[in-house]
Design a protein around this motif. Structure first.
Motif, mmCIF file in Angstrom:
data_model
loop_
_atom_site.group_PDB
_atom_site.id
_atom_site.type_symbol
_atom_site.label_atom_id
_atom_site.label_comp_id
_atom_site.label_asym_id
_atom_site.label_seq_id
_atom_site.Cartn_x
_atom_site.Cartn_y
_atom_site.Cartn_z
ATOM 1 N N GLN A 189 6.306 25.311 13.419
ATOM 2 C CA GLN A 189 7.623 25.560 13.972
ATOM 3 C C GLN A 189 8.650 25.802 12.863
ATOM 4 O OE1 GLN A 189 7.754 21.934 16.314
ATOM 5 N NE2 GLN A 189 7.455 23.131 18.186
ATOM 6 N N GLN A 190 9.856 26.204 13.252
ATOM 7 C CA GLN A 190 10.909 26.511 12.290
ATOM 8 C C GLN A 190 11.290 25.309 11.434
ATOM 9 O OE1 GLN A 190 13.912 28.160 14.917
ATOM 10 N NE2 GLN A 190 13.455 30.214 14.176
ATOM 11 N N ALA A 250 7.377 29.181 17.428
ATOM 12 C CA ALA A 250 7.393 29.357 15.979
ATOM 13 C C ALA A 250 8.685 30.030 15.522
ATOM 14 C CB ALA A 250 6.184 30.192 15.545
ATOM 15 N N ASN A 251 9.289 30.838 16.396
ATOM 16 C CA ASN A 251 10.464 31.608 15.999
ATOM 17 C C ASN A 251 11.693 31.358 16.854
ATOM 18 O OD1 ASN A 251 9.015 33.100 13.950
ATOM 19 N ND2 ASN A 251 7.991 34.111 15.649
ATOM 20 N N GLY A 252 11.644 30.385 17.735
ATOM 21 C CA GLY A 252 12.786 30.140 18.606
ATOM 22 C C GLY A 252 12.553 28.982 19.554
ATOM 23 N N PRO A 253 13.430 28.849 20.539
ATOM 24 C CA PRO A 253 13.381 27.681 21.421
ATOM 25 C C PRO A 253 12.310 27.714 22.498
ATOM 26 C CG PRO A 253 15.194 29.105 22.047
ATOM 27 C CD PRO A 253 14.596 29.683 20.795
ATOM 28 N N THR A 278 8.229 32.234 25.959
ATOM 29 C CA THR A 278 8.816 33.555 25.752
ATOM 30 C C THR A 278 8.082 34.299 24.650
ATOM 31 O OG1 THR A 278 10.981 32.826 26.537
ATOM 32 C CG2 THR A 278 10.929 34.804 25.165
ATOM 33 N N GLU A 279 7.791 33.620 23.556
ATOM 34 C CA GLU A 279 7.057 34.258 22.452
ATOM 35 C C GLU A 279 5.680 34.724 22.903
ATOM 36 O OE1 GLU A 279 6.998 31.607 19.078
ATOM 37 O OE2 GLU A 279 9.176 31.464 19.054
ATOM 38 N N LEU A 280 4.994 33.899 23.658
ATOM 39 C CA LEU A 280 3.649 34.218 24.119
ATOM 40 C C LEU A 280 3.638 35.355 25.142
ATOM 41 C CD1 LEU A 280 0.573 33.469 24.379
ATOM 42 C CD2 LEU A 280 1.291 31.950 26.251
ATOM 43 N N LEU A 281 4.456 35.215 26.166
ATOM 44 C CA LEU A 281 4.375 36.118 27.314
ATOM 45 C C LEU A 281 5.105 37.450 27.134
ATOM 46 C CD1 LEU A 281 4.682 33.494 30.173
ATOM 47 C CD2 LEU A 281 2.604 34.469 29.170
ATOM 48 N N THR A 282 5.862 37.598 26.047
ATOM 49 C CA THR A 282 6.540 38.877 25.808
ATOM 50 C C THR A 282 5.973 39.608 24.603
ATOM 51 O OG1 THR A 282 8.294 37.848 24.498
ATOM 52 C CG2 THR A 282 8.690 38.127 26.871
#
Length: 118
Positions: free
Chosen positions: A71-72, A105-108, A112-116
């Motif tokens: 994570q960040q 890894a890049n945001g909250p 969202t990271e996975l599904l987009t």
């Protein structure tokens, strides 16, 4: 045409417009998947774990994307995503509601990271 007929027609048109099934996507996940085939979603991310019928809509409970990420904040975490996916009788996604999410890894939002992602 009389005022009464015009008023009645206007009220009918307004009531009919409230019955629309297409909505505006409220987040990036819905923008990406609403209107697409549920088969495409499940083929890419794994099959649902259960389903239930609610009239002409089937709601699938889905969980996937199991992964260990950095994570960040520099820490590593085990993450996954859980969602309810409402699908019409022609197997088209109508709505996706995230049930469980973690920071990505890049945001909250890991979901969202996975599904987009492409």
């Amino acid at each position: 045409m009389s005022r009464r007929a015009i008023a009645s027609t206007a009220v009918f048109a307004l009531a009919l417009s409230a019955c629309t099934t297409a909505g505006i996507a409220s987040n990036p996940i819905e923008s990406r998947w609403v209107g697409h085939s549920a088969g495409e979603f499940f083929a890419k991310f794994s099959p649902p774990i259960s389903d239930s019928n609610e009239g002409s809509v089937t709601v699938y409970n889905w969980r996937g994307g199991y992964k260990r990420i950095k994570q960040q904040n520099g820490r590593t975490a085990s993450v996954s995503c859980s969602a309810k996916i409402a699908v019409s009788d022609n197997y088209t996604i109508r709505d996706i509601t995230i049930v469980s999410d973690r920071p990505g890894a890049n945001g909250p939002s890991y979901c969202t990271e996975l599904l987009t992602a492409n």
